[in-house]
Design a protein around this motif. Sequence first.
Motif, PDB file in Angstrom:
ATOM      1  N   LEU A   1      -6.832  -3.379   2.736  1.00  0.00           N
ATOM      2  CA  LEU A   1      -5.754  -3.234   2.650  1.00  0.00           C
ATOM      3  C   LEU A   1      -4.950  -3.861   3.910  1.00  0.00           C
ATOM      4  O   LEU A   1      -3.819  -4.269   3.843  1.00  0.00           O
ATOM      5  CB  LEU A   1      -5.123  -1.903   2.387  1.00  0.00           C
ATOM      6  CG  LEU A   1      -5.502  -1.628   0.807  1.00  0.00           C
ATOM      7  CD1 LEU A   1      -5.464  -0.126   0.759  1.00  0.00           C
ATOM      8  CD2 LEU A   1      -4.815  -2.339  -0.099  1.00  0.00           C
TER       9      LEU A   1
ATOM     10  N   ARG B   1       2.886  -4.727   3.272  1.00  0.00           N
ATOM     11  CA  ARG B   1       3.893  -3.598   3.399  1.00  0.00           C
ATOM     12  C   ARG B   1       2.870  -2.219   3.281  1.00  0.00           C
ATOM     13  O   ARG B   1       1.972  -2.411   2.444  1.00  0.00           O
ATOM     14  CB  ARG B   1       5.162  -3.488   2.585  1.00  0.00           C
ATOM     15  CG  ARG B   1       6.009  -4.452   2.917  1.00  0.00           C
ATOM     16  CD  ARG B   1       7.217  -4.593   2.006  1.00  0.00           C
ATOM     17  NE  ARG B   1       7.895  -5.871   1.749  1.00  0.00           N
ATOM     18  CZ  ARG B   1       9.114  -5.917   1.021  1.00  0.00           C
ATOM     19  NH1 ARG B   1       9.491  -4.788   0.600  1.00  0.00           N
ATOM     20  NH2 ARG B   1       9.518  -7.073   1.286  1.00  0.00           N
ATOM     21  N   ARG B   2       3.139  -1.219   4.036  1.00  0.00           N
ATOM     22  CA  ARG B   2       2.663   0.205   3.849  1.00  0.00           C
ATOM     23  C   ARG B   2       3.793   1.075   3.813  1.00  0.00           C
ATOM     24  O   ARG B   2       4.610   1.252   4.587  1.00  0.00           O
ATOM     25  CB  ARG B   2       1.523   0.263   4.956  1.00  0.00           C
ATOM     26  CG  ARG B   2       0.908   1.745   4.843  1.00  0.00           C
ATOM     27  CD  ARG B   2      -0.050   1.862   5.894  1.00  0.00           C
ATOM     28  NE  ARG B   2      -1.175   2.669   5.689  1.00  0.00           N
ATOM     29  CZ  ARG B   2      -1.693   3.225   6.553  1.00  0.00           C
ATOM     30  NH1 ARG B   2      -1.370   3.173   7.905  1.00  0.00           N
ATOM     31  NH2 ARG B   2      -2.992   3.980   6.331  1.00  0.00           N
TER      32      ARG B   2
ATOM     33  N   GLY C   1       2.862   5.516   5.618  1.00  0.00           N
ATOM     34  CA  GLY C   1       3.730   4.257   5.720  1.00  0.00           C
ATOM     35  C   GLY C   1       5.036   4.587   6.070  1.00  0.00           C
ATOM     36  O   GLY C   1       5.608   5.497   6.265  1.00  0.00           O
TER      37      GLY C   1
ATOM     38  N   HIS D   1       1.077   4.799   0.872  1.00  0.00           N
ATOM     39  CA  HIS D   1       0.232   5.766   1.555  1.00  0.00           C
ATOM     40  C   HIS D   1       1.119   6.679   2.624  1.00  0.00           C
ATOM     41  O   HIS D   1       2.269   6.307   2.911  1.00  0.00           O
ATOM     42  CB  HIS D   1      -0.659   4.988   2.817  1.00  0.00           C
ATOM     43  CG  HIS D   1      -1.507   5.740   3.285  1.00  0.00           C
ATOM     44  ND1 HIS D   1      -1.434   6.312   4.712  1.00  0.00           N
ATOM     45  CD2 HIS D   1      -3.078   5.547   3.453  1.00  0.00           C
ATOM     46  CE1 HIS D   1      -2.441   7.001   4.799  1.00  0.00           C
ATOM     47  NE2 HIS D   1      -3.547   6.501   4.298  1.00  0.00           N
TER      48      HIS D   1
ATOM     49  N   GLN E   1       0.914  -1.188  -0.088  1.00  0.00           N
ATOM     50  CA  GLN E   1       0.129  -0.032   0.071  1.00  0.00           C
ATOM     51  C   GLN E   1       0.941   1.294   0.053  1.00  0.00           C
ATOM     52  O   GLN E   1       1.762   1.466   0.762  1.00  0.00           O
ATOM     53  CB  GLN E   1      -0.946  -0.111   1.253  1.00  0.00           C
ATOM     54  CG  GLN E   1      -2.013   1.223   1.242  1.00  0.00           C
ATOM     55  CD  GLN E   1      -2.638   1.099   2.607  1.00  0.00           C
ATOM     56  OE1 GLN E   1      -2.547   0.321   3.699  1.00  0.00           O
ATOM     57  NE2 GLN E   1      -3.646   2.207   2.525  1.00  0.00           N
TER      58      GLN E   1
ATOM     59  N   ALA F   1      -2.289  -6.327   2.491  1.00  0.00           N
ATOM     60  CA  ALA F   1      -0.993  -5.688   2.428  1.00  0.00           C
ATOM     61  C   ALA F   1       0.039  -6.128   3.150  1.00  0.00           C
ATOM     62  O   ALA F   1      -0.264  -6.018   4.524  1.00  0.00           O
ATOM     63  CB  ALA F   1      -1.150  -4.310   2.427  1.00  0.00           C
TER      64      ALA F   1
END
Length: 198
Positions: A162, A168-169, A132, A129, A127, A166
């Motif tokens: 997510l 990872r972010r 993150g 973002h 993701q 997900a």
Amino acid sequence: MRQFLVIGHDAPTTPDFALDDLAGAAGRLDLLCRCVNSAVFLSHGIREDVRVHLVLADEFTVRFEGGELRHLHPDERNIAARVRGALEERDGAIGHMPADVSPGVELYRMGVAETLETAASEGTVVQLHEDGDPLVDAEPPADPIFVLSDHHDFSNAEADLLAEAAERRVRVGPELLHADHAITVAHNWLDTDGYTSY
């Protein structure tokens, strides 16, 4: 394979939009088209190892397959015409069976959850973002699936999806960038093996 899943919250789901008002009446389709441009085009070519999923208003997904695209040009109007052409074939999209639009472009009757689930089976969901971890501190995954939102934040339902999908972010930098610019940064990160090789 690199994949980019871009959620268009206000994007059209019917083909009756004008190509000369992509930023207005077409629900910011201009931004989604710029994402396709950033994801698939090089200066004098196309990235063949890229797939882009444009999720339109959680109802349809237009998939662009870099290695199969023909006669696609890097301008918003041309890309939007492919999206419109896809929506003209929407009756042919049944369940998870796509409607073939043109070489490298398919339309699926799938929203965010279905598209994310399908893509997640082929790689690592990442993701992009603002909250993150810094991209520079992360290791590039082999088959990343980057998930981005348009000019709106992820909805609560999307954020929940997510959070589960997900692995990872990450954020691409200290400043907020447009989605298409974030895609360019993500490509550069992968092209340089996490900024270690030039």
